[in-house]
Design an enzyme around this catalytic site. Structure first.
Site, PDB file in Angstrom:
ATOM      1  N   GLU A 231       0.810  -1.218   0.000  1.00  7.78           N
ATOM      2  CA  GLU A 231       0.000   0.000   0.000  1.00  7.78           C
ATOM      3  C   GLU A 231       0.846   1.273   0.000  1.00  7.78           C
ATOM      4  OE1 GLU A 231      -4.162  -1.183   1.904  1.00  7.78           O
ATOM      5  OE2 GLU A 231      -2.650  -0.891   3.437  1.00  7.78           O
TER       6      GLU A 231
ATOM      7  N   CYS B  20       3.317   8.611   1.463  1.00 11.09           N
ATOM      8  CA  CYS B  20       3.897   7.625   2.388  1.00 11.09           C
ATOM      9  C   CYS B  20       4.076   6.324   1.609  1.00 11.09           C
ATOM     10  CB  CYS B  20       2.937   7.452   3.566  1.00 11.09           C
ATOM     11  SG  CYS B  20       3.459   6.178   4.707  1.00 11.09           S
TER      12      CYS B  20
ATOM     13  N   CYS C 210       6.554  -7.332   7.064  1.00 15.14           N
ATOM     14  CA  CYS C 210       7.699  -6.864   7.853  1.00 15.14           C
ATOM     15  C   CYS C 210       8.221  -8.034   8.669  1.00 15.14           C
ATOM     16  CB  CYS C 210       7.240  -5.730   8.785  1.00 15.14           C
ATOM     17  SG  CYS C 210       8.617  -4.885   9.606  1.00 15.14           S
TER      18      CYS C 210
ATOM     19  N   CYS D 254       6.410  -5.395  15.862  1.00 14.63           N
ATOM     20  CA  CYS D 254       6.016  -4.399  16.867  1.00 14.63           C
ATOM     21  C   CYS D 254       4.551  -4.656  17.202  1.00 14.63           C
ATOM     22  CB  CYS D 254       6.226  -2.995  16.326  1.00 14.63           C
ATOM     23  SG  CYS D 254       7.920  -2.743  15.768  1.00 14.63           S
TER      24      CYS D 254
ATOM     25  N   CYS E 145       1.481  -2.574  15.723  1.00 13.54           N
ATOM     26  CA  CYS E 145       1.490  -2.250  14.291  1.00 13.54           C
ATOM     27  C   CYS E 145       0.806  -3.334  13.471  1.00 13.54           C
ATOM     28  CB  CYS E 145       2.937  -2.076  13.833  1.00 13.54           C
ATOM     29  SG  CYS E 145       3.098  -1.852  12.055  1.00 13.54           S
TER      30      CYS E 145
ATOM     31  N   GLY F 258       6.845  -2.051   6.136  1.00 21.42           N
ATOM     32  CA  GLY F 258       8.205  -2.572   6.132  1.00 21.42           C
ATOM     33  C   GLY F 258       9.227  -1.708   6.835  1.00 21.42           C
ATOM     34  N   GLU F 259      10.412  -2.289   7.019  1.00 22.14           N
ATOM     35  CA  GLU F 259      11.523  -1.614   7.681  1.00 22.14           C
ATOM     36  C   GLU F 259      12.548  -1.233   6.600  1.00 22.14           C
ATOM     37  OE1 GLU F 259      12.679  -0.310  10.694  1.00 22.14           O
ATOM     38  OE2 GLU F 259      14.287   0.108   9.272  1.00 22.14           O
TER      39      GLU F 259
ATOM     40  N   SER G 117      11.890   6.412   8.144  1.00 25.87           N
ATOM     41  CA  SER G 117      11.587   6.035   9.520  1.00 25.87           C
ATOM     42  C   SER G 117      12.091   4.622   9.781  1.00 25.87           C
ATOM     43  CB  SER G 117      10.064   6.100   9.735  1.00 25.87           C
ATOM     44  OG  SER G 117       9.735   5.620  11.016  1.00 25.87           O
TER      45      SER G 117
ATOM     46  N   SER H 254      11.454   5.319  15.466  1.00 22.72           N
ATOM     47  CA  SER H 254      10.256   4.851  16.164  1.00 22.72           C
ATOM     48  C   SER H 254      10.663   4.467  17.578  1.00 22.72           C
ATOM     49  CB  SER H 254       9.671   3.634  15.438  1.00 22.72           C
ATOM     50  OG  SER H 254       9.205   4.024  14.183  1.00 22.72           O
ATOM     51  N   LEU H 255      10.550   5.393  18.497  1.00 21.84           N
ATOM     52  CA  LEU H 255      11.075   5.174  19.852  1.00 21.84           C
ATOM     53  C   LEU H 255      10.042   4.437  20.734  1.00 21.84           C
ATOM     54  CD1 LEU H 255      13.705   5.842  21.357  1.00 21.84           C
ATOM     55  CD2 LEU H 255      12.529   7.810  22.326  1.00 21.84           C
ATOM     56  N   HIS H 256       8.937   5.103  20.986  1.00 19.63           N
ATOM     57  CA  HIS H 256       7.752   4.492  21.620  1.00 19.63           C
ATOM     58  C   HIS H 256       7.870   4.061  23.069  1.00 19.63           C
ATOM     59  CE1 HIS H 256       6.355   4.764  17.597  1.00 19.63           C
ATOM     60  NE2 HIS H 256       6.884   3.649  17.169  1.00 19.63           N
TER      61      HIS H 256
ATOM     62  N   ASN I   6      -3.346   4.341  16.321  1.00 15.64           N
ATOM     63  CA  ASN I   6      -4.394   4.068  15.340  1.00 15.64           C
ATOM     64  C   ASN I   6      -4.806   2.608  15.449  1.00 15.64           C
ATOM     65  OD1 ASN I   6      -4.414   6.687  13.996  1.00 15.64           O
ATOM     66  ND2 ASN I   6      -2.354   6.136  13.300  1.00 15.64           N
TER      67      ASN I   6
ATOM     68  N   CYS J   8      -0.960   5.845  10.176  1.00 11.09           N
ATOM     69  CA  CYS J   8       0.286   5.177  10.587  1.00 11.09           C
ATOM     70  C   CYS J   8       0.003   3.817  11.191  1.00 11.09           C
ATOM     71  CB  CYS J   8       0.985   5.948  11.690  1.00 11.09           C
ATOM     72  SG  CYS J   8       1.491   7.550  11.228  1.00 11.09           S
TER      73      CYS J   8
END
Ligand code: SAH
Ligand code: SF4
Length: 365
Positions: free
Chosen positions: A92, A105, A112, A116, A119, A167-168, A199, A221-223, A298, A341
């Site tokens: 996407e 985006c 992935c 996480c 996600c 993906g990363e 990111s 992406s700390l979180h 989200n 996101c």
């Protein structure tokens, strides 16, 4: 003979290939201009190139974009496209419009490898990396949709590109790097490196190279503010803990106040949104030119978290702001079409898994 998709070939590799075909090197610039400045989709339209050469090109190459297999529009103007690639796999791409500009985006992988827990993409196993062609193709497809050819100088619908889709990106470094070089080429699509943000969930060994070679903006992406919690939310933290990640951020090339790292922080109710978390966060990033992007969680089907309350988000943002950091709260865009996101996912499965499930079906019937 299978033809090569010319989209996504670097200048260097095109030069070498043209050389093999007996074409002089100035042809690379001519073809490049047609492909990436004018966006043409046929060699026949390259009218400053002789018929013989055009025929030769068409013998060896095709000009292909990913195919839009589904397009959705949100009530807030965000658009999401499900794109099908040559092998039938899908990913996407999302466009978020703003006044006089817009952000695209894009995805770097189908699925992935990382998991996480907040996600949606993370629930889809990695199918495969996207090729440079497929990464560049996402931008070209969107340019087609907005009729943004030839490359406009201002008021672009696609002024910014973020690698924040599926993906990363740092686990698909070579293809991402080739794609970024093509996207930023001044004689073509001409996006500024400053308008591209990559990111990462924290692939520490690749961060410096990303800054040196690509020079794009970095988002982390700390979180979470402790290893204990980050190990749970972003399991990659077990491999590259906070200390190493922050060290790599401190060493990110060319950091300055004008060029800051963005720390993304998803707001999860009762998990990482306390005032103590906010205080720890500003301590952790002390000394790094940074901005903190708070992302309201989200939700997606059966997701195990809830979004923090608006009060918790404001109180958190206030602490960050008082410590001297910009702390914008990211307005969720496109939630109604699962385009925000962390909501992206496609139905693509690894071929191996598809075979297994077909066998399962046989056994069941
Ligand atoms: N894999 C990369 C880039 C894609 S994710 C990375 O993890 O950085 C883009 C951003 O959305 C990341 O900051 C990610 O952590 C965040 N995100 C993932 N799921 C989310 C969700 N459900 N709600 C809000 N943000 C989410
Ligand atoms: Fe992968 Fe990023 Fe999602 Fe983590 S947040 S599962 S790294 S796409």
């Amino acid at each position: 003979m299978t033809k090569i998709n010319i989209i996504g070939e670097s200048r260097e590799s095109l030069s070498a290939q043209f050389n093999q075909l007996g074409l002089p090197s100035f042809r690379v610039q001519q073809v490049w201009n047609w492909l990436y400045h004018h966006g043409v989709r046929s060699f026949d339209l390259m009218n400053n190139i002789s018929n013989d050469v055009r025929n030769k090109l068409a013998e060896h190459y095709v000009i292909e974009r990913p195919v839009v297999s589904n397009a959705q529009s949100s009530t807030d103007g965000t658009q999401k496209w499900l794109l099908r690639f040559e092998d039938g796999q899908e990913a996407e791409t999302v466009h978020i419009p703003e006044v006089d500009r817009g952000t695209l985006c894009i995805s770097s992988q189908i699925g992935c490898t990382l998991t996480c827990t907040f996600c949606h993409t993370g629930t889809q196993m990695l199918v495969r990396n996207l090729t440079a062609s497929e990464i560049v193709g996402q931008v070209m497809m969107a340019r087609d949709v907005f009729c943004e050819w030839p490359t406009p100088f201002s008021n672009r619908h696609i002024s910014n590109v973020v690698l924040m889709g599926m993906g990363e990106p740092l686990y698909n470094y070579e293809n991402v790097a080739t794609a970024i070089k093509i996207l930023t080429d001044e004689k073509g699509i001409c996006l500024s490196r400053r308008k591209i943000t990559l990111s990462t969930s924290g692939v520490v060994p690749m961060i410096e190279r990303c800054g040196q070679e690509l020079g794009v903006g970095l988002a982390i992406s700390l979180h979470a503010t402790t290893d204990e919690l980050r190990n749970k939310l972003v399991p990659l933290n077990k491999k590259y803990p906070l200390k190493d990640l922050l060290e790599a951020c401190r060493n990110y090339p060319n950091l300055s106040n004008a060029r800051r790292i963005t720390f993304e922080y998803v707001m999860l109710k009762g998990v990482n949104d306390s005032l103590a978390d906010a205080r720890r966060l500003v301590q952790l990033i002390k000394g790094i030119p940074a901005k903190i992007n708070l992302i309201p969680f989200n939700p997606w089907p059966n997701s195990p978290y809830e979004c923090s309350t608006p009060q918790a988000i404001s109180a958190f943002a206030e602490i960050v702001y008082r410590a001297g950091y910009a702390s914008p709260v990211r307005t969720p865009r496109g939630r109604d079409i699962l385009a925000a996101c962390g909501q992206l996912k496609s139905e693509s499965l690894r071929v191996r898994r598809t075979k297994i499930s077909l066998e399962d079906e046989k056994i069941a019937s």
